[in-house]
Write an enzyme that holds these catalytic residues in place. Sequence first.
Site, PDB file in Angstrom:
ATOM      1  N   GLN A 141      -5.001  -1.692   9.241  1.00  0.00           N
ATOM      2  CA  GLN A 141      -4.786  -2.934   8.816  1.00  0.00           C
ATOM      3  C   GLN A 141      -5.515  -4.028   9.354  1.00  0.00           C
ATOM      4  O   GLN A 141      -5.210  -4.374  10.885  1.00  0.00           O
ATOM      5  CB  GLN A 141      -3.149  -3.372   8.441  1.00  0.00           C
ATOM      6  CG  GLN A 141      -2.905  -4.588   7.631  1.00  0.00           C
ATOM      7  CD  GLN A 141      -3.451  -4.765   6.557  1.00  0.00           C
ATOM      8  OE1 GLN A 141      -3.316  -3.633   5.610  1.00  0.00           O
ATOM      9  NE2 GLN A 141      -3.993  -6.006   6.036  1.00  0.00           N
ATOM     10  N   LYS A 162       0.706  -0.976   0.015  1.00  0.00           N
ATOM     11  CA  LYS A 162       0.099  -0.318  -0.069  1.00  0.00           C
ATOM     12  C   LYS A 162       0.921   1.236  -0.159  1.00  0.00           C
ATOM     13  O   LYS A 162       0.643   2.356  -0.866  1.00  0.00           O
ATOM     14  CB  LYS A 162      -0.835   0.086   1.122  1.00  0.00           C
ATOM     15  CG  LYS A 162      -2.102  -1.002   0.975  1.00  0.00           C
ATOM     16  CD  LYS A 162      -2.933  -1.463   2.347  1.00  0.00           C
ATOM     17  CE  LYS A 162      -3.603  -2.681   2.066  1.00  0.00           C
ATOM     18  NZ  LYS A 162      -4.506  -2.862   3.070  1.00  0.00           N
ATOM     19  N   ASP A 200     -11.395   2.212   3.226  1.00  0.00           N
ATOM     20  CA  ASP A 200     -11.554   0.625   3.301  1.00  0.00           C
ATOM     21  C   ASP A 200     -13.036   0.254   2.915  1.00  0.00           C
ATOM     22  O   ASP A 200     -13.431  -0.619   2.334  1.00  0.00           O
ATOM     23  CB  ASP A 200     -11.138  -0.059   4.445  1.00  0.00           C
ATOM     24  CG  ASP A 200      -9.963  -0.612   4.317  1.00  0.00           C
ATOM     25  OD1 ASP A 200      -9.617  -1.176   2.890  1.00  0.00           O
ATOM     26  OD2 ASP A 200      -9.318  -1.217   5.112  1.00  0.00           O
TER      27      ASP A 200
END
Length: 279
Positions: A95, A51, A118
């Site tokens: 995460q 990322k 997300d």
Amino acid sequence: MQIIDGKKISQEIKDELKEKVASLKAQGKEIALAVIQVGNDPASTVYVGNKKKACEYIGINSIAYELPEDTSEEKLLGIIAELNAREDVNGILVQLPLPKHIDEDNVIKAIDPKKDVDGFHPQSVGALSIGQKGYVSCTPAGVIQLLKRSNIEIEGKNCVVVGRSNIVGKPMALLLLRENGTVTITHSRTRDLKAVTSQADILVVAIGKPRFITAEYVKDGAVVIDVGIHRLEGKKLCGDVDYDSVAPKCSAITPVPGGVGPMTIAMLMSNCVESADFS
Ligand code: NDP
């Protein structure tokens, strides 16, 4: 038979985003993504690294938080609150999975929906289900881009999704519906799965079982999208679809690797660029 090239399509998207970010910069607008990792799960470290690399390529500033495994939920929620308040931070990504002592739902809910790149916040999911603007979970959003950019029409097609997880199956079904597909969701309690999947013009598989979907699950001429990723012994990757038996029956199929996988990060980057509109 068309092999849908996720590597190429994800690169196209990243290049388009790179241009967009450059033009935002020219207007004095910078984009920053905060990426929080708790503990050092090796798979998470690889994902977070990828990322960061994608951010660098596109021109997004990434702010990394590498917190120890024993970080308390309170401490993590405090960091999220600070990032929510910072005007120079557009997106916040925590995460997953988190260590067991931290409640993931609490953490997801704590992220400001305007920064929820997300797309996991209940408000983002709710917006998707009633057709309002909001961030969409990256993997299913990537599947829609793969279909559109391969000129595969969704409208009016029989779309069957195998799997109903919150991050793949459910948002996938909602997105196909938004594109006017006729959508069926299947799961572990579905009776006669083969009978349902073999009706699909577009079959999206997110079941989490290596090579589960074999030729007899698939109609001749179907489009098959394989979301699964599994590392076999000897490190070879495979998906939830038995590619060798299924591919000859399809009009189009995604390979593993090089299909859906690369799209997830490209769509995360797309959500980050979209976040500039909220600031
Ligand atoms: P989950 O394990 O959360 O969900 C699996 C789903 O499949 C569940 O809804 C389950 O049903 C259903 N299922 C399990 N067994 C059967 C069966 N025999 N028949 C029908 N349905 C069944 O997985 P995820 O959605 O998180 O992930 C799916 C796959 O996609 C995994 O291989 C994962 O690694 C991969 N993945 C890939 C990503 C990428 O970037 N390419 C991103 C995210 C995931 P029930 O709800 O009834 O239990």
